[in-house]
Design an enzyme around this catalytic site. Structure first.
Site, PDB file in Angstrom:
ATOM      1  N   GLY A  52       0.789  -1.234   0.000  1.00 20.51           N
ATOM      2  CA  GLY A  52       0.000   0.000   0.000  1.00 20.51           C
ATOM      3  C   GLY A  52       0.817   1.277   0.000  1.00 20.51           C
ATOM      4  O   GLY A  52       0.259   2.368  -0.115  1.00 20.51           O
ATOM      5  N   ILE A 101      10.959  -6.520  -2.680  1.00 23.17           N
ATOM      6  CA  ILE A 101      12.206  -6.496  -1.912  1.00 23.17           C
ATOM      7  C   ILE A 101      13.322  -7.248  -2.640  1.00 23.17           C
ATOM      8  O   ILE A 101      13.236  -8.457  -2.870  1.00 23.17           O
ATOM      9  CB  ILE A 101      11.990  -7.075  -0.491  1.00 23.17           C
ATOM     10  CG1 ILE A 101      10.809  -6.346   0.195  1.00 23.17           C
ATOM     11  CG2 ILE A 101      13.268  -6.962   0.347  1.00 23.17           C
ATOM     12  CD1 ILE A 101      10.882  -4.819   0.219  1.00 23.17           C
ATOM     13  N   GLU A 141      22.674   5.758  -1.693  1.00 25.28           N
ATOM     14  CA  GLU A 141      21.879   4.822  -2.510  1.00 25.28           C
ATOM     15  C   GLU A 141      21.590   5.427  -3.882  1.00 25.28           C
ATOM     16  O   GLU A 141      21.731   4.769  -4.917  1.00 25.28           O
ATOM     17  CB  GLU A 141      20.565   4.494  -1.782  1.00 25.28           C
ATOM     18  CG  GLU A 141      19.628   3.637  -2.620  1.00 25.28           C
ATOM     19  CD  GLU A 141      18.446   3.059  -1.841  1.00 25.28           C
ATOM     20  OE1 GLU A 141      18.397   3.230  -0.613  1.00 25.28           O
ATOM     21  OE2 GLU A 141      17.594   2.432  -2.487  1.00 25.28           O
ATOM     22  N   GLY A 198      14.552  -4.327 -36.278  1.00 23.43           N
ATOM     23  CA  GLY A 198      13.841  -5.484 -35.716  1.00 23.43           C
ATOM     24  C   GLY A 198      14.706  -6.300 -34.775  1.00 23.43           C
ATOM     25  O   GLY A 198      14.206  -6.872 -33.795  1.00 23.43           O
TER      26      GLY A 198
END
Ligand SMILES: Cc1cc2nc3c(=O)[nH]c(=O)nc-3n(C[C@H](O)[C@H](O)[C@H](O)COP(=O)(O)OP(=O)(O)OC[C@H]3O[C@@H](n4cnc5c(N)ncnc54)[C@H](O)[C@@H]3O)c2cc1C
Length: 383
Positions: free
Chosen positions: A129, A157, A244, A342
């Site tokens: 959520g 995770i 990070e 392609g």
């Protein structure tokens, strides 16, 4: 352009890592992508060779180097497209939480094993959520005697299946005001009763990297598993996000180079209308523009690397680099795929996976929209 942030020792280290990676990592990339996971043995070999925790303290088994050693590893792994083996997640994103905030007992228990590649690390912030709105996490850790009892769910995770030790972002005070002051970081070992590793998720890109759901159902851990102080979790997360996000920018530019170099080689040999497609002005201008942007991005990232190593607070600039380099990577891989025609759409050509792998760079470690929210706020814009 010649890069001037690396010393002769760094360059020597790059050579050593490259030799190691060619032997121990490159041959396994396809197999990891196939099975959706790296393997433990390779992590151990990385540890044994000194490539985990290169910039961690010597007393816990690290090499005591600076962050540039780890940046070199990130660049070389990106060059090999070895996204399955997220060494930076382990060494540069999660280990620093343990070394910076861990008690002496926690450090002795986990850090040497992590540096040896025996204890693999993961961090569980995101929930089904809530992702961007980190202060809203609902996973609850309530005190019960000398234990925390954790209940809740996490998703997306990294290292979710292979991980041994998880830093779990929990709400220890549901009534805290502001809500982020009720967040704490708690260490949970794999195998703790009440902690279940859930589904390994099927993804568009980063096929070899294990990304999972986790469930906590009355999972009891000792109070001693608290990392840092109760209620300080959000602050600790914010403090570590600079590094990070810099990791993402470093890898992003390295991935751009790989895709660009491969495309330059491709357009020289592919022919249409009696000439190499490299002879068309559209091809030349596209690649000339992208090569220019990669140099601009590299110069910016190198400046930030030097500042980060010097200990500067560069949250705004790192946020800029994170969104800019990853948007470049998305655009560059799309344009390079187009120049493959392609064949670019065929998975046997690496550019196809490059295109798919690029998408997530703009999403994790804080979405690119959140990067702009941070920059705007620091510019004094908004309420
Ligand atoms: C492959 C992969 C690996 C991951 N690894 C980890 C991990 O190891 N540990 C971990 O905890 N998490 C991990 N994540 C989760 C990742 O950090 C989140 O997906 C990310 O933070 C976004 O959260 P969300 O998915 O809930 O998106 P949401 O927050 O629902 O965002 C949806 C959209 O709304 C936008 N949005 C949200 N808020 C705002 C705002 N204030 N202003 C403007 N736009 C906004 C977002 O930018 C995005 O475009 C990983 C994700 C992926 C895909």
């Amino acid at each position: 352009m010649k890069r001037d942030i690396f010393t002769a020792d760094h360059e020597l280290f790059r050579e050593q890592f490259r030799r190691f990676a060619e032997k121990e990592i490159a041959p396994k990339v396809a197999q990891w992508n196939e099975r959706g996971m790296s393997d433990r043995e390779t992590w151990r070999r990385c540890g044994a060779a000194g490539f985990l925790g290169a910039n961690q303290p010597v007393e816990y088994g690290g090499a005591g180097g600076d962050f540039l050693y780890d940046a070199i590893i990130m660049e070389e792994l990106a060059d090999l497209r070895a996204h399955a083996l997220m060494l930076s997640l382990h060494s540069d994103i999660i280990l620093p939480y343990l070394t910076a905030y861990g008690s002496e007992v926690q450090k002795r228990r986990y850090v040497p094993g992590a540096i040896a590649g025996d204890i693999l690390l993961a961090i569980a912030m995101t929930e089904p959520g809530t992702g961007s709105d980190l202060a809203n996490v609902q996973t609850r850790a309530r005190r019960d005697g000398d234990h925390y009892v954790i209940s809740g769910a996490k998703t997306f995770i990294s290292n979710g299946q292979i991980g041994d030790l998880f830093i779990v972002v929990c709400r220890t005070d549901p009534d805290a005001d502001p809500p982020h002051s009720g967040i704490s970081l708690i260490l949970v070992e794999a195998g703790t009763p009440g902690f279940t590793k859930g589904r390994k998720l099927d993804k568009l890109g980063l096929r070899g990297q294990d990304t999972s759901e986790l469930a906590f159902d009355d999972c009891r851990v000792p109070l001693g598993n608290l990392l840092g102080r109760e209620g300080q979790g959000f602050k600790m997360l914010m403090a570590k996000l600079q590094q990070e996000r810099l990791c993402i920018a470093v890898a992003s530019i390295a991935s751009c180079r790989r895709a660009l170099d491969d495309t330059v080689a491709y357009v020289k040999q592919r022919r249409a209308f009696g000439q190499p497609i490299a002879a068309f002005q559209n091809t030349q201008f596209t690649l000339a523009e992208l090569a220019t942007e990669v140099e601009i991005g590299q110069a910016f990232v190198d400046k930030l690397l030097a500042a980060h190593v010097a200990g500067d607070e560069i949250v705004t600039e790192v946020s800029m680099a994170k969104w800019w380099t990853t948007e470049l990577q998305k655009r560059l891989t799309s344009q390079c795929l187009q120049l493959h025609g392609g064949y670019g759409f065929m998975l046997e050509y690496p550019i196809a996976m490059d295109y798919a792998d690029a998408a997530v760079q703009a999403i994790y470690a804080g979405t690119n929209e959140i990067m702009k929210v941070i920059i705007a706020k620091r510019m004094g814009l908004g309420g």
